[in-house]
Design a protein around this motif. Sequence first.
Motif, mmCIF file in Angstrom:
data_model
loop_
_atom_site.group_PDB
_atom_site.id
_atom_site.type_symbol
_atom_site.label_atom_id
_atom_site.label_comp_id
_atom_site.label_asym_id
_atom_site.label_seq_id
_atom_site.Cartn_x
_atom_site.Cartn_y
_atom_site.Cartn_z
ATOM 1 N N PHE A 13 0.698 -1.690 -0.030
ATOM 2 C CA PHE A 13 0.310 -0.173 0.005
ATOM 3 C C PHE A 13 0.900 0.933 -0.237
ATOM 4 N N ALA A 14 0.211 2.519 0.196
ATOM 5 C CA ALA A 14 1.114 2.964 -0.066
ATOM 6 C C ALA A 14 0.343 4.514 1.079
ATOM 7 N N ALA A 15 1.400 5.463 1.221
ATOM 8 C CA ALA A 15 0.529 5.672 2.131
ATOM 9 C C ALA A 15 0.201 7.203 2.034
ATOM 10 N N THR A 18 -5.842 7.038 1.576
ATOM 11 C CA THR A 18 -6.465 6.453 1.054
ATOM 12 C C THR A 18 -6.322 5.098 2.300
ATOM 13 N N ALA A 19 -4.880 5.202 3.063
ATOM 14 C CA ALA A 19 -4.143 3.264 2.857
ATOM 15 C C ALA A 19 -5.212 3.052 3.881
ATOM 16 N N VAL A 20 -5.165 3.748 5.386
ATOM 17 C CA VAL A 20 -6.208 2.713 5.861
ATOM 18 C C VAL A 20 -7.739 2.032 5.858
ATOM 19 N N PRO A 21 -8.693 2.573 4.814
ATOM 20 C CA PRO A 21 -9.777 1.787 4.476
ATOM 21 C C PRO A 21 -9.646 0.987 3.575
ATOM 22 N N GLU A 22 -8.320 0.861 3.065
ATOM 23 C CA GLU A 22 -7.443 -0.367 2.152
ATOM 24 C C GLU A 22 -7.474 -1.120 2.415
ATOM 25 N N GLU A 48 -5.602 -0.806 11.502
ATOM 26 C CA GLU A 48 -5.236 1.675 11.649
ATOM 27 C C GLU A 48 -4.651 1.346 12.611
ATOM 28 N N THR A 49 -4.873 1.009 13.561
ATOM 29 C CA THR A 49 -3.696 1.502 14.915
ATOM 30 C C THR A 49 -2.000 1.664 14.458
#
Length: 505
Positions: A13-15, A18-22, A48-49
């Motif tokens: 993933f990329a920071a 959209t990172a958290v929902p993905e 998420e944390t």
Amino acid sequence: MTSTLRAVLAASFAAGDTAVPEVKRFTHEVLTAWAAMSMVEDAQRVAETLVAAVPIGSFEVRWLHKGDSLQIEVKELGQEQSSPIDAPDWGVTYHGTDRTRWARLDLPGGVAAEEVTERVAGPGWLGFLADASDLLAGTLNPDMVPAIIAQIVVPRLASWCAVYTAEQHGGPLQLAYVWHADESRTDALRAELDELVMPAADDPAELNVAGWQALGFPLTARGRRLGLMCLGRHDRFPDEVRQLAEDLSRRCALALDNARLYAQQAAANRALQRSLLPLEEPKVPGLDSAVIYEPAGETNEVGGDFYDLFPVSDGVWRFAIGDVCGTGPEAAAVTGLARHTLRLLAREGYGVAAVVGRLNQAILEEGDRARFLTLLHGEITLARGGLDIRLVSAGHPEALRLRPSGVVETVASPQSLLGVFPEAQFEAEAVWLGPGDVLLGVTDGVTERRAGPRLLDDDSGLAKLLAECVDLSARAVAERIRRAVQDFAPEPSADDLAILVLRAP
């Protein structure tokens, strides 16, 4: 239980926003694949944390199944060392400049190693859901979606699948498709299901189908109930199959809803396009004429090309072929404005140049909604020995005249396109068509047809095509041009196409 590694699922993933929902979505799919849905909320909260602590750049999320526990690792690349997270079953490890944050969650009662291995063997359930999503996304035909749903499910999740659809939200369910692992039993199953009334439930429910364990999963998308996915098998449904089927039903419902919306939009586009063109190809006494119109694209989105040929008075006709910049509703609005303005002003006695000038002002008055328009507009007067034409070419591809001798020449000087210059003035020019003469007007879907760096009209390509059309009827000329456009490049045209041919008998 031992802490032997049984399975690993990872994604990059990329920071960013959209990172958290993905990552939460990925976590949901991982726990679905491993039949650990009871832990989804805790796992997503931990994920998420960890992800929220990633400052910038790309990172990898790895979920590890260790039999009696799950471990998540978030690996950052090239980050400076910092203090580890101070909490039980959490930690931070380093390898060079790479930093990995990790956390461990105990599985309730553990999961047998053999069961884990079975669930993640081959592509696994996560791969199954990904493949199912790809298949569902591969069609926008609402009649095909039920068949795809059934053939995804059988035999992986059930012995048979029946898909019911409702024409309207909350409407009666109709059996749309039935598929059995044993194809010879499909017809008998369909006959049996035809006799049943399926409930329009909002949640998964057991169904009363003789001789089967049957479950119904509602197909609901965007708050609308679109149908029911009914699964049947001889034995009980394992919990993980129920969970997968519920997840799959949501994906199926969204695919069905998208296909229906697409079909409705395509139908609306076709209806709107028809409203912007003559109801049927006009026939002018004493004139051999032909028109061809082809919208570009699979969706037949409303295009900006149009044509018209209509009577003004006895022995006098007007014609037009035009191209509005762009496609869609905004282009359609200008197309409708142009077509109706041309007809209305012509029948009120305005000359060709005056009509074009007033249309220019009308487009400019549309303000921000305006689109510029190229237009070839003329008046035909049937005369003894030929056709007398008064013509204005407003920023349009040049009109060509073909003589019976094979000579092709440009007629009508280029003038300003419409919807750009308020001060533009227009003048009509006289063009005579003697016996056998042909007048050709096209939109840039013809002249700018592209094959690599080349355009069809490079080096007077259109004129050369027209020169080959001596002694052909207007229809034959139009078809020759259309085929040349089609054959010029292997890929479909990306632009609308309109062709107007007038031939003096």
